[in-house]
Scaffold this motif. Structure first.
Motif, PDB file in Angstrom:
ATOM      1  N   ARG A  14      -0.934 -51.199 -13.970  1.00 32.53           N
ATOM      2  CA  ARG A  14      -0.601 -52.482 -13.351  1.00 32.53           C
ATOM      3  C   ARG A  14       0.896 -52.584 -13.081  1.00 32.53           C
ATOM      4  O   ARG A  14       1.324 -53.101 -12.069  1.00 32.53           O
ATOM      5  N   ARG A  29      -2.933 -52.497  -4.704  1.00 35.25           N
ATOM      6  CA  ARG A  29      -2.898 -53.918  -5.090  1.00 35.25           C
ATOM      7  C   ARG A  29      -2.017 -54.717  -4.135  1.00 35.25           C
ATOM      8  O   ARG A  29      -2.320 -55.851  -3.790  1.00 35.25           O
ATOM      9  N   VAL A  65      -8.858 -56.900  -4.526  1.00 38.49           N
ATOM     10  CA  VAL A  65      -9.169 -55.548  -4.999  1.00 38.49           C
ATOM     11  C   VAL A  65      -9.811 -55.624  -6.377  1.00 38.49           C
ATOM     12  O   VAL A  65      -9.437 -56.446  -7.203  1.00 38.49           O
ATOM     13  N   GLU A  66     -10.814 -54.799  -6.569  1.00 38.69           N
ATOM     14  CA  GLU A  66     -11.461 -54.671  -7.882  1.00 38.69           C
ATOM     15  C   GLU A  66     -11.631 -53.195  -8.185  1.00 38.69           C
ATOM     16  O   GLU A  66     -11.973 -52.404  -7.307  1.00 38.69           O
TER      17      GLU A  66
END
Lengths: 111, 154
Positions: free
Chosen positions: B99, B122, B128-129
């Motif tokens: 992340r 991202r 987004v998944e």
């Protein structure tokens, strides 16, 4: 997908002209060429991305690796790029602060 | 391989897990974006980049495991929206671990050549998944026509 590479000398600088798409398929060829230049003790490099239609993080990684190699020999690596879409990739990743990006080869070789 | 491009249509591609196919994956999304007048050329370039990153991750994950199953690409199109799913059998990963992208403006930045792919996905997608699926990961990216602003280092 083809990657075009062409090296020539421009004063103190070695200029690597790159054309085509730089991604996971083609980046190894670019990496090999850059390592070969450093092995030939060419530590002042200009990578001209004028012919590049696409670059992703794999291609950026190769350029970061090359910058690291030439800096370890007190050299430098500058980029030439005038395509806004390619410059944008450097901007959004913050790499425009890491590389000096010029809009022409003449601007890049000015001391 | 099925489908025609149109409202709600689905294109499904099973691509061999090889680096050369990434160009195909992004060619398709670029064509879909250029076919929709809501998406301009710059936004199409964003989509090509995000899909390239996702497909590259899928190919690499499978190559690390020696997994020869195809990478599945699914494209769904409706007016002003493009959804792309990338399914791999690469063993899965924890997207949260990626992340926070590498801060490339800091000293020591040159030690990191990778790690930009997931943060770029991202940044460039509207939704987004990262879903765990049997033996791998499904990345579901949704794209609207407006360019995303911002940088990874923001």
């Amino acid at each position: 997908m083809d990657l075009r590479l062409d090296v020539n000398e421009h004063g103190d600088w070695s200029v690597l002209r790159v054309g085509g798409e730089v991604d996971v398929a083609t980046a190894p060829k670019l990496r090999e060429q850059m390592i070969s230049l450093v092995n030939d003790q060419r530590y002042k490099l200009i990578v001209d991305l004028g012919g590049v239609d696409f670059i992703d993080s794999t291609g950026l990684g190769v350029l970061i690796g090359a910058l690291k190699r030439v800096r370890s020999h007190d050299g430098d690596l500058h980029l030439v790029c005038h395509d806004d879409r390619i410059v944008r990739v450097f901007e959004i990743t913050g790499l425009d602060k890491v590389f000096r990006i010029h809009d022409s080869l003449d601007a890049a070789v000015v001391p | 391989m099925v489908g025609t491009v149109g409202e709600g249509a689905l294109i499904e591609l099973d691509l061999p897990a090889r680096p050369e196919v990434v160009a195909v994956a992004r060619l398709v999304v670029g064509s879909l974006a250029l076919d929709d007048p809501a998406f301009d050329d710059d936004r199409a370039a964003d989509l090509r980049l995000a899909v390239s990153e996702a497909c590259t991750n899928a190919v690499r994950a499978q190559q690390r495991r020696g997994e020869t199953a195809p990478i599945q690409m699914l494209y769904r199109v409706r007016s002003g929206w493009i959804e792309v799913r990338v399914r791999d059998a690469g063993g899965g990963f924890d997207p949260e671990s990626l992340r926070k992208p590498v801060d490339l403006s800091r000293p020591g930045r040159l030690d990191h050549e990778g790690g930009l792919g997931v943060p770029l996905i991202r940044l460039l997608s509207d939704t987004v998944e990262f879903r765990p699926i049997a033996d791998g990961t499904e990345v579901v990216m949704g794209f609207g026509p407006l360019a995303r602003t911002g940088r990874l280092t923001d």
